[in-house]
Enzyme design. Structure first.
Site, PDB file in Angstrom:
ATOM      1  N   ASP A 116       3.553   1.081   1.636  1.00  0.00           N
ATOM      2  CA  ASP A 116       4.408   1.726   2.644  1.00  0.00           C
ATOM      3  C   ASP A 116       3.691   2.707   3.552  1.00  0.00           C
ATOM      4  O   ASP A 116       4.319   3.582   4.135  1.00  0.00           O
ATOM      5  CB  ASP A 116       5.538   2.464   1.913  1.00  0.00           C
ATOM      6  CG  ASP A 116       5.010   3.496   0.928  1.00  0.00           C
ATOM      7  OD1 ASP A 116       3.807   3.802   0.958  1.00  0.00           O
ATOM      8  OD2 ASP A 116       5.806   3.996   0.119  1.00  0.00           O
ATOM      9  N   GLU A 138       3.702  -5.073  -3.549  1.00  0.00           N
ATOM     10  CA  GLU A 138       4.625  -3.975  -3.832  1.00  0.00           C
ATOM     11  C   GLU A 138       5.753  -3.954  -2.784  1.00  0.00           C
ATOM     12  O   GLU A 138       6.089  -2.927  -2.187  1.00  0.00           O
ATOM     13  CB  GLU A 138       3.922  -2.611  -3.909  1.00  0.00           C
ATOM     14  CG  GLU A 138       4.683  -1.587  -4.727  1.00  0.00           C
ATOM     15  CD  GLU A 138       4.070  -0.184  -4.666  1.00  0.00           C
ATOM     16  OE1 GLU A 138       4.228   0.495  -3.649  1.00  0.00           O
ATOM     17  OE2 GLU A 138       3.457   0.235  -5.662  1.00  0.00           O
ATOM     18  N   GLU A 152       7.770   6.564   4.912  1.00  0.00           N
ATOM     19  CA  GLU A 152       7.457   5.391   4.087  1.00  0.00           C
ATOM     20  C   GLU A 152       8.633   4.421   3.932  1.00  0.00           C
ATOM     21  O   GLU A 152       8.435   3.214   3.840  1.00  0.00           O
ATOM     22  CB  GLU A 152       6.968   5.846   2.701  1.00  0.00           C
ATOM     23  CG  GLU A 152       5.575   6.480   2.721  1.00  0.00           C
ATOM     24  CD  GLU A 152       5.569   7.956   3.076  1.00  0.00           C
ATOM     25  OE1 GLU A 152       6.655   8.527   3.312  1.00  0.00           O
ATOM     26  OE2 GLU A 152       4.481   8.556   3.118  1.00  0.00           O
ATOM     27  N   HIS A 226       2.048  16.025  -2.399  1.00  0.00           N
ATOM     28  CA  HIS A 226       1.492  15.750  -1.071  1.00  0.00           C
ATOM     29  C   HIS A 226       2.503  15.213  -0.046  1.00  0.00           C
ATOM     30  O   HIS A 226       2.157  14.987   1.103  1.00  0.00           O
ATOM     31  CB  HIS A 226       0.357  14.719  -1.176  1.00  0.00           C
ATOM     32  CG  HIS A 226       0.850  13.319  -1.418  1.00  0.00           C
ATOM     33  ND1 HIS A 226       1.165  12.852  -2.660  1.00  0.00           N
ATOM     34  CD2 HIS A 226       1.098  12.312  -0.567  1.00  0.00           C
ATOM     35  CE1 HIS A 226       1.574  11.615  -2.568  1.00  0.00           C
ATOM     36  NE2 HIS A 226       1.555  11.242  -1.309  1.00  0.00           N
ATOM     37  N   ARG A 228       5.263  14.453   2.786  1.00  0.00           N
ATOM     38  CA  ARG A 228       5.689  15.141   4.013  1.00  0.00           C
ATOM     39  C   ARG A 228       7.014  15.881   3.828  1.00  0.00           C
ATOM     40  O   ARG A 228       7.211  16.956   4.386  1.00  0.00           O
ATOM     41  CB  ARG A 228       5.856  14.114   5.140  1.00  0.00           C
ATOM     42  CG  ARG A 228       4.567  13.803   5.840  1.00  0.00           C
ATOM     43  CD  ARG A 228       4.771  12.752   6.934  1.00  0.00           C
ATOM     44  NE  ARG A 228       3.622  12.713   7.818  1.00  0.00           N
ATOM     45  CZ  ARG A 228       2.437  12.226   7.483  1.00  0.00           C
ATOM     46  NH1 ARG A 228       2.237  11.746   6.271  1.00  0.00           N
ATOM     47  NH2 ARG A 228       1.437  12.239   8.350  1.00  0.00           N
ATOM     48  N   HIS A 259      -4.409  17.790  -2.674  1.00  0.00           N
ATOM     49  CA  HIS A 259      -4.532  16.781  -1.615  1.00  0.00           C
ATOM     50  C   HIS A 259      -5.153  17.442  -0.381  1.00  0.00           C
ATOM     51  O   HIS A 259      -4.755  18.552  -0.011  1.00  0.00           O
ATOM     52  CB  HIS A 259      -3.133  16.231  -1.296  1.00  0.00           C
ATOM     53  CG  HIS A 259      -3.141  14.972  -0.492  1.00  0.00           C
ATOM     54  ND1 HIS A 259      -3.515  14.944   0.829  1.00  0.00           N
ATOM     55  CD2 HIS A 259      -2.816  13.695  -0.814  1.00  0.00           C
ATOM     56  CE1 HIS A 259      -3.414  13.695   1.290  1.00  0.00           C
ATOM     57  NE2 HIS A 259      -3.001  12.922   0.302  1.00  0.00           N
TER      58      HIS A 259
END
Ligand code: UD1
Ligand code: UDP
Length: 392
Positions: A116, A138, A152, A226, A228, A259
């Site tokens: 994604d 996936e 995503e 990590h 958003r 990250h």
């Protein structure tokens, strides 16, 4: 091979029959690399069937290179696109334009993408514009909330609408694909390749010592964050909870590989730098990270992949998100959504650290994500596709 499926309506009308299927596997970030590595390895083991190439966009640089080294993958093409603090427009257009060149030059019979990310979305679009079939590894994960995870969820929806072959990791993801009217003959239930990668990696000898000395008398809480959706205030709230956990539980040692996204790095270091028993370290190579997961008492994360790996290692995973596109382990009880509220996170962690029954119940639930054989199933499906192409 029996009963080849017809792929006529997904192929460009002027496409010629092929003898060895030319497969271009494309990925750009750490999690895609980890999850595609078993597929790259399995394709390489069938040279009579496949002319296999690897292209990396390098949407991530250092974290991607760590994985390439571990799995001995030397990309045929490296677009080297990462920019510091890149935004979605930059990376989307860079991948789209970069993949136009790569696909036009190499003209694969099929392009494999994973999951994604922006690399996944833009590569799928580029392949579609050039009428090259896309296989989505996936496929089918959904929250049905377009802003969570952002971007995503929509990356995955678009990719699944562009794709011609779908490799669904679980029955739930397969059902999501069938609900959007994907042709059932092109939806393959494979398991998740992350389990292949995890088992492979845990079977290798250790490559490097851990970058922190951990006291074996203490309980390890492993943390990653990590997403958003967590940037800004949610991340600050998560950090406050982490600080409280360490302060309230003197037998706990926490490790947080940070990250490198500046939106994460700055906040985490500002909130948690210099605390006793809380180790902020650089992103770990996958092999030592797997060892740490196996050593951990519990895992706190907003990562997708770690939600799948934790249950395979019988580790309780508390997810620092409000929704997940991976509901299977939540249903089975190994994974729990705790969001980003300071108090909720603290309470849930403290409960698991002090209530042995609650801990054991969570730690012993089953793993719904695969048996470590997913890449082989994907390659078998591609063989079927190759046979269909030859008779098309
Ligand atoms: C990306 C994916 C996300 C995935 C995550 C895995 C998108 C939109 N997001 O998010 O789905 O869960 O990767 O980690 O595709 N950086 C480095 N070195 C690296 C990697 C990143 O310095 O090896 C820094 C750079 O400043 C870069 C920034 O992180 O610009 C953001 O990278 P990007 O891939 O755009 O977003 P992620 O937050 O990593
Ligand atoms: N991982 C790693 N080193 C780390 C942190 C995570 O190798 O320091 C691995 C982890 O085991 C998992 C993958 O990276 O396989 C998850 O990547 P990430 O959390 O960045 O992305 P997501 O899965 O959320 O897309």
């Amino acid at each position: 091979m029996s009963n080849p499926v017809s792929f006529q309506n997904i192929l460009a009308p002027d496409r010629l029959p092929v003898s060895r299927l030319k497969v271009l596997t494309v990925f750009g970030t750490r999690p895609e690399a980890i999850k595609m590595a078993p597929v790259v390895q399995a394709l390489a083991q069938a040279p009579d069937w496949f002319d296999a190439m690897v292209c990396v966009t390098a949407q991530h640089r250092q974290m991607l290179d760590q994985v390439l080294r571990l799995f001995n993958i030397t990309p045929d093409v490296d677009l080297d696109l990462m920019q510091p603090n890149q935004d979605l427009f930059q990376i989307t257009t860079a991948v789209l334009n970069g993949m136009k060149q790569v696909l036009s030059t190499h003209q694969p019979d099929v392009v494999l993408v994973h999951g994604d990310t922006t690399t996944t979305l833009a590569t799928s679009l580029a392949a579609f514009y050039l009428r090259i079939p896309v296989g989505h590894v996936e496929a089918g994960l959904r929250t049905y909330n377009r802003f969570n995870p952002f971007p995503e969820e929509i990356n995955r929806v678009v990719t699944d609408n562009v794709a011609s072959l779908f490799f669904a990791p679980t029955p739930e993801s397969r059902d999501n694909l069938l609900k959007m009217a994907a042709d059932p003959a092109r939806v393959y239930l494979t398991g998740n390749t992350v389990i292949d990668a995890l088992f492979y990696t845990l079977a290798q000898p250790s490559t490097a010592p851990l970058p922190v000395a951990l006291n074996p008398e203490r309980r390890l809480v492993l943390v990653t964050v990590h997403r958003r959706e967590n940037f800004g205030r949610p991340l600050e709230s998560i950090c406050r909870a982490l600080r409280q956990i360490v302060q309230q539980h003197p037998d706990v040692e926490m490790v947080l590989p940070v990250h490198p996204n500046p939106n994460v790095f700055k906040t985490v270091h500002a909130e948690l730098g210099g605390l006793e028993r809380l180790h902020l370290i650089e992103p770990l190579e996958y092999e030592p990270f797997c060892r740490l997961m196996a050593q951990a008492t519990l895992i706190l994360t907003d990562s997708g992949g770690i939600q799948e790996e934790g249950p395979s290692l019988e580790k309780p995973v508390l997810v620092l998100r409000h929704e997940t596109e991976r509901p299977e382990a939540v249903t089975m009880g190994t994974v729990r959504l705790v969001g980003s509220n300071e108090q909720t996170i603290l309470e849930e962690v403290s409960r698991l650290l002090t209530d042995a029954n609650a801990y054991t119940t969570m730690a012993h639930a089953a793993n719904p994500y695969g048996d470590g054989q997913a890449a082989g199933r994907i390659v078998n499906a591609l063989k079927q596709f190759s046979v269909a192409l030859q008779s098309a």
